[in-house]
Design a protein around this motif. Structure first.
Motif, mmCIF file in Angstrom:
data_model
loop_
_atom_site.group_PDB
_atom_site.id
_atom_site.type_symbol
_atom_site.label_atom_id
_atom_site.label_comp_id
_atom_site.label_asym_id
_atom_site.label_seq_id
_atom_site.Cartn_x
_atom_site.Cartn_y
_atom_site.Cartn_z
ATOM 1 N N TRP A 129 -10.199 -9.103 0.676
ATOM 2 C CA TRP A 129 -9.574 -9.342 -0.623
ATOM 3 C C TRP A 129 -9.631 -8.105 -1.516
ATOM 4 C CZ3 TRP A 129 -11.759 -14.897 -1.850
ATOM 5 C CH2 TRP A 129 -11.148 -15.807 -0.989
ATOM 6 N N ALA A 130 -10.735 -7.369 -1.460
ATOM 7 C CA ALA A 130 -10.829 -6.147 -2.253
ATOM 8 C C ALA A 130 -9.747 -5.153 -1.827
ATOM 9 C CB ALA A 130 -12.218 -5.527 -2.103
ATOM 10 N N GLY A 131 -9.519 -5.051 -0.520
ATOM 11 C CA GLY A 131 -8.464 -4.171 -0.028
ATOM 12 C C GLY A 131 -7.085 -4.636 -0.472
ATOM 13 N N LEU A 186 -6.384 -6.325 -3.202
ATOM 14 C CA LEU A 186 -6.232 -6.031 -4.631
ATOM 15 C C LEU A 186 -5.883 -4.563 -4.854
ATOM 16 C CD1 LEU A 186 -9.134 -8.106 -6.252
ATOM 17 C CD2 LEU A 186 -6.680 -8.526 -6.411
ATOM 18 N N ARG A 187 -6.487 -3.686 -4.068
ATOM 19 C CA ARG A 187 -6.140 -2.261 -4.188
ATOM 20 C C ARG A 187 -4.695 -2.022 -3.780
ATOM 21 N NH1 ARG A 187 -11.438 -1.672 -2.007
ATOM 22 N NH2 ARG A 187 -10.544 -1.449 0.085
ATOM 23 N N ASN A 188 -4.273 -2.682 -2.704
ATOM 24 C CA ASN A 188 -2.900 -2.505 -2.235
ATOM 25 C C ASN A 188 -1.887 -3.100 -3.203
ATOM 26 O OD1 ASN A 188 -3.895 -1.275 0.056
ATOM 27 N ND2 ASN A 188 -3.787 -3.124 1.316
ATOM 28 N N ALA A 189 -2.285 -4.206 -3.871
ATOM 29 C CA ALA A 189 -1.360 -4.873 -4.784
ATOM 30 C C ALA A 189 -0.936 -3.954 -5.920
ATOM 31 C CB ALA A 189 -1.996 -6.139 -5.351
ATOM 32 N N ALA A 190 -1.810 -3.029 -6.282
ATOM 33 C CA ALA A 190 -1.491 -2.113 -7.379
ATOM 34 C C ALA A 190 -0.405 -1.118 -6.990
ATOM 35 C CB ALA A 190 -2.750 -1.364 -7.809
ATOM 36 N N THR A 191 -0.162 -0.971 -5.676
ATOM 37 C CA THR A 191 0.832 0.003 -5.214
ATOM 38 C C THR A 191 2.110 -0.651 -4.712
ATOM 39 O OG1 THR A 191 -0.057 0.009 -2.949
ATOM 40 C CG2 THR A 191 -1.042 1.542 -4.533
ATOM 41 N N VAL A 192 2.166 -2.005 -4.716
ATOM 42 C CA VAL A 192 3.347 -2.715 -4.212
ATOM 43 C C VAL A 192 4.336 -2.907 -5.356
ATOM 44 C CG1 VAL A 192 4.222 -4.835 -3.170
ATOM 45 C CG2 VAL A 192 2.026 -3.898 -2.433
ATOM 46 N N PRO A 193 5.576 -2.442 -5.230
ATOM 47 C CA PRO A 193 6.558 -2.633 -6.302
ATOM 48 C C PRO A 193 6.836 -4.111 -6.537
ATOM 49 C CG PRO A 193 7.308 -0.989 -4.697
ATOM 50 C CD PRO A 193 6.114 -1.652 -4.103
ATOM 51 N N ASP A 194 6.995 -4.502 -7.805
ATOM 52 C CA ASP A 194 7.225 -5.898 -8.131
ATOM 53 C C ASP A 194 8.545 -6.419 -7.593
ATOM 54 O OD1 ASP A 194 4.861 -6.220 -9.361
ATOM 55 O OD2 ASP A 194 5.599 -6.012 -11.420
ATOM 56 N N GLY A 195 9.478 -5.565 -7.328
ATOM 57 C CA GLY A 195 10.769 -6.032 -6.845
ATOM 58 C C GLY A 195 10.868 -6.129 -5.337
ATOM 59 N N GLN A 196 9.789 -5.860 -4.626
ATOM 60 C CA GLN A 196 9.830 -5.870 -3.167
ATOM 61 C C GLN A 196 10.072 -7.282 -2.658
ATOM 62 O OE1 GLN A 196 6.297 -4.871 -0.623
ATOM 63 N NE2 GLN A 196 7.454 -2.990 -0.323
ATOM 64 N N ALA A 197 10.967 -7.448 -1.695
ATOM 65 C CA ALA A 197 11.360 -8.785 -1.231
ATOM 66 C C ALA A 197 10.223 -9.537 -0.587
ATOM 67 C CB ALA A 197 12.537 -8.665 -0.248
ATOM 68 N N LEU A 241 0.886 -11.034 -5.027
ATOM 69 C CA LEU A 241 -0.250 -10.857 -4.134
ATOM 70 C C LEU A 241 -1.555 -10.865 -4.925
ATOM 71 C CD1 LEU A 241 -1.548 -10.196 -1.407
ATOM 72 C CD2 LEU A 241 -1.000 -7.783 -1.809
ATOM 73 N N ARG A 242 -1.556 -10.172 -6.044
ATOM 74 C CA ARG A 242 -2.741 -10.123 -6.893
ATOM 75 C C ARG A 242 -3.105 -11.515 -7.397
ATOM 76 N NH1 ARG A 242 -3.028 -9.515 -12.399
ATOM 77 N NH2 ARG A 242 -4.910 -8.528 -13.249
ATOM 78 N N ARG A 243 -2.095 -12.308 -7.785
ATOM 79 C CA ARG A 243 -2.354 -13.649 -8.299
ATOM 80 C C ARG A 243 -2.957 -14.555 -7.218
ATOM 81 N NH1 ARG A 243 2.350 -14.705 -9.589
ATOM 82 N NH2 ARG A 243 2.965 -16.272 -8.047
ATOM 83 N N LEU A 244 -2.444 -14.441 -5.990
ATOM 84 C CA LEU A 244 -2.969 -15.253 -4.896
ATOM 85 C C LEU A 244 -4.434 -14.938 -4.620
ATOM 86 C CD1 LEU A 244 0.025 -15.109 -2.373
ATOM 87 C CD2 LEU A 244 -0.757 -17.115 -3.643
ATOM 88 N N GLU A 251 -20.714 -10.203 -7.680
ATOM 89 C CA GLU A 251 -19.656 -9.396 -7.056
ATOM 90 C C GLU A 251 -18.284 -9.993 -7.329
ATOM 91 O OE1 GLU A 251 -18.377 -7.677 -2.640
ATOM 92 O OE2 GLU A 251 -20.392 -8.472 -2.993
ATOM 93 N N LEU A 252 -18.188 -11.328 -7.297
ATOM 94 C CA LEU A 252 -16.907 -11.974 -7.581
ATOM 95 C C LEU A 252 -16.464 -11.699 -9.014
ATOM 96 C CD1 LEU A 252 -17.627 -15.408 -5.845
ATOM 97 C CD2 LEU A 252 -15.997 -13.679 -5.069
ATOM 98 N N ALA A 253 -17.416 -11.776 -9.955
ATOM 99 C CA ALA A 253 -17.094 -11.496 -11.354
ATOM 100 C C ALA A 253 -16.660 -10.044 -11.520
ATOM 101 C CB ALA A 253 -18.297 -11.808 -12.243
ATOM 102 N N GLU A 254 -17.294 -9.148 -10.770
ATOM 103 C CA GLU A 254 -16.913 -7.735 -10.843
ATOM 104 C C GLU A 254 -15.493 -7.527 -10.332
ATOM 105 O OE1 GLU A 254 -18.434 -3.407 -9.067
ATOM 106 O OE2 GLU A 254 -19.697 -5.197 -8.894
ATOM 107 N N MET A 255 -15.114 -8.251 -9.279
ATOM 108 C CA MET A 255 -13.753 -8.148 -8.755
ATOM 109 C C MET A 255 -12.743 -8.667 -9.773
ATOM 110 S SD MET A 255 -14.427 -9.369 -4.795
ATOM 111 C CE MET A 255 -12.715 -9.149 -4.270
ATOM 112 N N LEU A 256 -13.090 -9.782 -10.453
ATOM 113 C CA LEU A 256 -12.207 -10.292 -11.497
ATOM 114 C C LEU A 256 -12.106 -9.308 -12.657
ATOM 115 C CD1 LEU A 256 -13.229 -14.077 -11.628
ATOM 116 C CD2 LEU A 256 -11.092 -13.128 -10.764
#
Length: 309
Positions: free
Chosen positions: A168-170, A172-183, A190-193, A213-218
């Motif tokens: 999940w940590a990975g 979240l990192r990837n979600a920051a680089t995924v364009p919002d318009g990607q099909a 992804l971040r919301r899920l 650790e969970l709180a830190e991820m949030l």
């Protein structure tokens, strides 16, 4: 095979796996035990093919395959709780490794546990890299089903949480680089899920050692508040989900939902209050149905009590 036939077969596999393990543990004949193990292996290999392919022609099969994977992992690993068993294992099947401690003539519990951990590794890999055969629109379904399965396993088997949290940590990192318009699914989706599953873990008392650790991820994802605040918010959101209501801070349009599903029914709905209230067939509704079907006396009423009086 026909899609409907495969769906029925998967539903049967989910329902019968615990019972099959119990009968396998009771088998005294070594040759027969090996034969029955080979049958279970055929089922396992078939479901793994569905998971690996994403089953683009029948997305519902992929959801059932993740449900089967969850059943396998839970039944082939140790429960963190000392269960007060209401329905014996010979009636409900195996819910965890503790159910097979009394009799296992030729069954290798270590091999079962290793198989469950390999299944978890497969699910983590699917979350990181969805099947290439899945179409863009189906990637969302694959991700949602896989994340939900991993979250359910993590809530009920905290000892398996490390690879889940790393995955999940990975993401979240990837979600920051995924364009919002990607099909295939925007980074925000992804971040919301992922955050939804993290909050579900934070709402569970069984995962207390992971709460920091969970709180830190949030927090790294923008959530504000102390550990206690975030845990309280997570439990509130979970209760609203079970009750079929939207949190008060959501727009009114989002509060229009269909009638809430039966929480404790036959695995159709996900666990509401995770292992504390629902762990491998120990839910109140499941126990009532077992008792009614097999004519067992109720173990929730005091001796001499007449129901309805």
């Amino acid at each position: 095979a026909d899609g409907i036939v495969r769906e029925l077969a998967l539903r049967c596999a989910c329902a019968a796996h615990g019972r099959a393990l119990y009968l396998l543990a009771q088998e005294a004949d070594a040759q027969q035990c090996r034969h029955e193990e080979s049958v279970l292996k055929q089922v396992r290999d078939g479901v793994k093919e569905i998971l690996a392919s994403g089953c683009p022609e029948h997305p519902e099969l992929f959801k059932l395959a993740t449900r089967w994977a969850k059943v396998v992992i839970l039944s082939q690993t140790s429960s963190p709780l000392l269960l007060r068993v209401r329905v014996p294992a010979e009636l409900r099947g195996v819910s965890c490794l503790q159910d097979m401690e009394t009799a296992r003539h030729h069954l290798d519990l270590k091999a079962l546990q290793d198989d469950a951990e390999q299944m978890l590794t497969l699910l983590c890999g699917l979350a990181r890299t969805p099947p290439q055969a899945a179409k863009a629109a189906q990637v969302r379904t694959v991700l949602a089903a896989t994340l939900r399965c991993l979250g359910s396993v993590g809530r009920q088997r905290p000892t398996l949480l490390r690879p889940v949290l790393d995955t999940w940590a990975g993401l979240l990192r990837n979600a920051a680089t995924v364009p919002d318009g990607q099909a295939a699914g925007s980074g925000s989706r992804l971040r919301r899920l992922v955050l939804e599953e993290i909050r579900n873990l934070l709402a569970s008392d069984l995962t207390a050692e992971w709460h920091a650790e969970l709180a830190e991820m949030l927090g790294s994802a923008g959530a504000m508040g102390s550990l206690d605040d975030l845990a309280t918010q997570a439990k509130y959101i979970q209760i609203c989900s079970v009750a079929g209501k939207a949190p008060l801070d959501e727009p009114a349009a989002k509060r229009l939902r269909a009638a809430a599903p039966r929480v404790w029914a036959d695995g159709g709905a996900e666990e509401a209050f995770d292992a504390e209230a629902l762990l491998s067939g120990e839910a109140e509704d499941a126990c009532r149905r077992f008792e009614a079907h097999f004519g067992l006396p109720s173990q929730r009423e005091p001796p001499g009590h007449v129901p309805g009086t």
